[in-house]
Design a protein around this motif. Structure first.
Motif, PDB file in Angstrom:
ATOM      1  N   THR A 249       1.752  22.998 -33.145  1.00 17.49           N
ATOM      2  CA  THR A 249       2.182  22.665 -34.512  1.00 17.49           C
ATOM      3  C   THR A 249       0.991  22.288 -35.387  1.00 17.49           C
ATOM      4  OG1 THR A 249       4.321  21.994 -33.685  1.00 17.49           O
ATOM      5  CG2 THR A 249       3.732  21.187 -35.849  1.00 17.49           C
TER       6      THR A 249
ATOM      7  N   LEU B 110      -0.459  25.477 -36.429  1.00 14.25           N
ATOM      8  CA  LEU B 110       0.391  26.111 -37.441  1.00 14.25           C
ATOM      9  C   LEU B 110       0.171  25.440 -38.803  1.00 14.25           C
ATOM     10  CD1 LEU B 110       2.655  28.343 -37.369  1.00 14.25           C
ATOM     11  CD2 LEU B 110       4.262  26.462 -37.556  1.00 14.25           C
ATOM     12  N   SER B 111       0.052  24.098 -38.787  1.00 22.07           N
ATOM     13  CA  SER B 111      -0.156  23.352 -40.042  1.00 22.07           C
ATOM     14  C   SER B 111      -1.485  23.743 -40.680  1.00 22.07           C
ATOM     15  CB  SER B 111      -0.159  21.846 -39.780  1.00 22.07           C
ATOM     16  OG  SER B 111       1.057  21.455 -39.212  1.00 22.07           O
TER      17      SER B 111
ATOM     18  N   ILE C 122      -1.603  23.380 -44.642  1.00 19.55           N
ATOM     19  CA  ILE C 122      -0.974  22.080 -44.859  1.00 19.55           C
ATOM     20  C   ILE C 122      -1.918  20.984 -44.379  1.00 19.55           C
ATOM     21  CG2 ILE C 122       0.877  20.610 -43.970  1.00 19.55           C
ATOM     22  CD1 ILE C 122       2.762  22.961 -44.409  1.00 19.55           C
ATOM     23  N   LEU C 123      -2.563  21.247 -43.271  1.00 15.25           N
ATOM     24  CA  LEU C 123      -3.633  20.352 -42.804  1.00 15.25           C
ATOM     25  C   LEU C 123      -4.957  21.091 -42.976  1.00 15.25           C
ATOM     26  CD1 LEU C 123      -2.278  18.878 -39.425  1.00 15.25           C
ATOM     27  CD2 LEU C 123      -2.397  17.734 -41.640  1.00 15.25           C
TER      28      LEU C 123
ATOM     29  N   PRO D 148      -6.357  20.146 -52.760  1.00 19.06           N
ATOM     30  CA  PRO D 148      -4.949  20.249 -52.360  1.00 19.06           C
ATOM     31  C   PRO D 148      -4.142  21.163 -53.286  1.00 19.06           C
ATOM     32  CG  PRO D 148      -5.668  17.961 -52.218  1.00 19.06           C
ATOM     33  CD  PRO D 148      -6.799  18.741 -52.827  1.00 19.06           C
ATOM     34  N   GLU D 149      -4.447  21.133 -54.593  1.00 17.07           N
ATOM     35  CA  GLU D 149      -3.705  21.980 -55.531  1.00 17.07           C
ATOM     36  C   GLU D 149      -4.041  23.459 -55.304  1.00 17.07           C
ATOM     37  OE1 GLU D 149      -1.191  21.181 -57.760  1.00 17.07           O
ATOM     38  OE2 GLU D 149      -1.354  19.304 -56.644  1.00 17.07           O
TER      39      GLU D 149
ATOM     40  N   ALA E  30      -2.276  24.546 -52.269  1.00 16.31           N
ATOM     41  CA  ALA E  30      -0.849  24.764 -52.578  1.00 16.31           C
ATOM     42  C   ALA E  30      -0.675  26.131 -53.228  1.00 16.31           C
ATOM     43  CB  ALA E  30      -0.339  23.657 -53.487  1.00 16.31           C
TER      44      ALA E  30
ATOM     45  N   ARG F 160      -0.868  28.731 -50.640  1.00 16.80           N
ATOM     46  CA  ARG F 160       0.384  28.759 -49.856  1.00 16.80           C
ATOM     47  C   ARG F 160       1.461  29.546 -50.583  1.00 16.80           C
ATOM     48  NH1 ARG F 160      -0.595  23.313 -48.502  1.00 16.80           N
ATOM     49  NH2 ARG F 160       0.790  22.478 -50.106  1.00 16.80           N
TER      50      ARG F 160
ATOM     51  N   PHE G 114       7.037  29.925 -45.010  1.00 17.53           N
ATOM     52  CA  PHE G 114       7.300  29.044 -43.868  1.00 17.53           C
ATOM     53  C   PHE G 114       8.755  29.122 -43.416  1.00 17.53           C
ATOM     54  CE2 PHE G 114       3.559  26.653 -45.429  1.00 17.53           C
ATOM     55  CZ  PHE G 114       2.888  26.483 -44.231  1.00 17.53           C
TER      56      PHE G 114
END
Lengths: 269, 376
Positions: A69, A72-73, A78-79, A98-99, A102, A105, A111
């Protein structure tokens, strides 16, 4: 013969994790992830390298605590890794805010979660549409696309149903439609069959293997369910934070899904 | 879909919605009542000054408000009249006195003596009788809201001020006193007689300037002419001084504004608490949104939309209750006033209160680890 005794012929790979050179959509190199701080600091991943090719369903299998996991993150942005590099659709993720992660993503990753993670106050169609909404895609076109995605997973008749009124299998199919609707390059699924009974688990894996046939998309599913192996093109084994093995379906060998479909076709003929 | 999600989140848990609404309602009604009382008090405190037809007031030095003034010499009137730019100088007598009710007992009143025909200050909103009726012997005009306090039934009733009989010749509506002491209008001469005031004394001289005269220039000249015991204020200065005295020197206004602030604080805390707990309950959904790639702004918009929805709904319900309270206070000694400006201010305060409340929820969401989506 696989290590799980599956009847599907899967051949071992010479370089575990690294797909043969091609149009790679995700590439991770020497990923290290440390979790916790001070005396409690642990290395969840100890230098994982892998790549995902479009048109393939890859399974990531391993025992609990092996780092599935966490990996996967990281692959889903995500991480962030402590060390190592990750490229998604040829874009390195190192140094992204982080933006920006995002944004990456929503453009490239879909997901699917073990517990579906649907919004209980939204209908099936709205649950799918929200994945477009976060990308700024709204209006009638978004509605049509959401409905098409639900049709693709066989839930055209459940557009207005709330998650509470759907079975576990149906909820997971809504989650698949939500991941699918944005046409991501990579779909990451976390234990997609763990909360489902055998029949629904098979249905969801069939769906994922169909989706993985799209030449522009790679699907990676984390699982410990051996029933899922026959649907895979490739199986990666992870143990103690390292990829320890890879098995690849031999050329010309049909998946269970294909076998079943061929059998049905023959029976109908 | 931010609005849809916010709306569904809000209405998903009806009990929490009810708690939020109670918080906003409590806050809106409290702030509306306190600020409405403040506005009502302001209007009442300065009603005599604002209604007067004059530009300058000559009064005893240090006079703090309309009702509590010491006598000045009537010669100030002639000093004013001899000043260039002055068109008219109207003497006014204002004093507390005892009113002996026809039904027995006494009550304190404020007698206002001035000659209506001179302009200056005369009763307004006369609903029964006529201002000219004050010319009749013993005539006074009272406000209908104080009829029972004065032991009266209506026009024609008699009572006593000091040793003299007075007769109600007319009635006004809505001329209230901040001290809750009824005003009694009469003529200058009769007030002097009723109050047993020496002929050379008055309380104020209200000065009306000739068209085009400069208020400050006339005031400067008048200051040179009046005695050291008197001072000259513009209408605006007397207005402000009266307000400052009643609202701030006495602490009444501070209490009203303090109550309004308290209402806002309590409302903000309640709304913040419920929004925070709602966000906490939906934290996995926000984490899912984050995992789906939503920007921080998108999530903030969901929370702010939830806060704005709460604000609009709470405001609408709060205003219904507040307007009912306003209506019920109309006939009380200190009516609560609701103006379009106050209504708009309340809406702004409600939205601001809910937006501030949303900050705690936004803070919570900003600390989400999107990885929780894998741990459910």
């Amino acid at each position: 013969m696989s290590a799980d005794g599956s009847s599907i012929a899967i051949a071992p790979s010479a370089a575990p994790g690294i797909a043969p050179a091609g149009n790679v959509v995700l590439e991770a190199h020497n990923i290290v992830k440390e979790l916790g701080q001070g005396a409690r600091k642990t290395r969840a991943l100890k230098g994982v390298s892998l790549s995902l090719n479009p048109g393939e369903l890859t399974l990531l299998m391993g025992p609990s605590g092996s780092g599935k996991t966490t990996l996967l993150s990281i692959l889903g942005c995500i991480l962030t890794p402590t060390e190592g590099t990750l490229c998604i659709a040829s874009r390195p993720t190192a140094g992204l805010s982080p933006e920006e992660l995002a944004r990456l993503r929503r453009r490239h990753i879909g997901f699917i979660f073990q517990s579906y993670n649907l919004f209980p106050t939204l209908t099936a169609e709205e649950n799918v549409r929200i994945a477009l909404d976060v990308r700024g895609e709204r209006g009638s076109d978004a509605i049509v696309r959401a409905q098409r995605a639900l049709q693709q997973v066989g839930l055209r008749h459940k557009l207005k149903s709330y998650p509470a009124n759907l079975s576990g299998g149906e909820q997971q199919r809504v989650a698949v439609a939500r991941a699918l609707v944005g046409a991501p390059s990579v779909m990451l699924a976390d234990e997609p069959t763990a909360a489902l009974d055998s029949e629904n688990g098979v249905a969801v894996m069939q769906l994922l293997s169909e989706i993985a046939k799209d030449a522009s998309r790679a699907v990676l599913a984390v699982t410990h369910d051996p029933r899922t192996i026959p649907f895979a093109n490739r199986v990666l084994r992870i143990e103690d934070g390292l990829i320890v093995g890879e098995e690849r379906r031999a050329e010309g060998v049909e998946t269970v899904h294909q076998l079943a479909r061929n059998r049905k076709r023959k029976a109908n003929a | 879909m931010t609005f849809t999600l916010a709306f569904r989140n809000l209405f998903h848990d009806r009990i929490r919605l009810a708690v939020t609404m109670v918080g906003i309602l409590f806050s809106i009604v409290l702030v509306a009542v306190q600020l409405g009382l403040y506005l009502g008090a302001r209007n009442i405190i300065v009603s005599m000054i604002d209604r007067s037809d004059g530009d300058l007031w000559i009064m005893a030095y240090g006079t703090k408000n309309f009702e509590e003034a010491q006598p000045i010499n009537v010669r100030e009137k002639f000093a004013a009249l001899s000043t260039p730019g002055v068109a008219k100088a109207v003497p006014i007598i204002v004093s507390f006195t005892d009113w002996r009710k026809p039904t027995g007992g006494t009550t304190l009143v404020v007698a206002i003596g001035t000659d209506a025909e001179e302009g200056g200050l005369k009763p307004w909103n006369v609903v029964e009788g006529d201002v000219s009726g004050l010319g009749a012997r013993d005539a006074v005009i009272v406000d209908k809201s104080y009829l029972s306090d004065l032991g009266l039934k209506g026009v024609g009733d008699t009572a006593q001020i000091g040793a003299s009989r007075v007769r109600v010749a007319g009635m006004t509506d809505g001329i209230r006193s901040f001290t809750v002491t009824p005003y009694i209008f009469t003529t200058l001469t009769r007030s002097r007689s009723l109050l047993d005031m020496p002929a050379e004394n008055v309380t104020y001289v209200l000065v009306k300037l000739a068209p085009g005269a400069d208020v400050q220039a006339v005031r400067r000249q008048l200051r040179e002419k009046v005695t050291d015991n008197s001072e000259v204020l513009t209408k605006a200065e007397f207005h402000d001084r009266s307000l400052n005295h009643w609202l701030f020197a006495t602490g009444a206004g501070v209490a009203l504004i303090g109550g309004a602030i308290l209402g806002l604080v309590v409302g903000t805390v309640i709304v913040a608490q419920t929004l925070y707990s709602s966000t906490k309950d939906h934290i996995n959904e926000f984490a899912t949104l984050r995992a789906l790639g939503s920007s921080s702004g998108y999530i903030h918009r969901v929370i702010l939309a939830q806060a704005a929805l709460s604000a609009v709904l709470g405001y609408a319900l709060g205003m219904i209750i507040a307007m009912t309270v306003v209506y019920m206070s109309e006939q009380t000694p200190l009516p609560i006033i609701m103006t379009p400006g106050l209504a708009a201010l309340l809406l702004g305060l409600t939205v601001a209160m809910c937006a501030i409340s949303a900050l705690s929820a936004i803070g919570k969401v900003m600390r989400i680890d999107p990885a929780v989506v894998f741990n459910r």
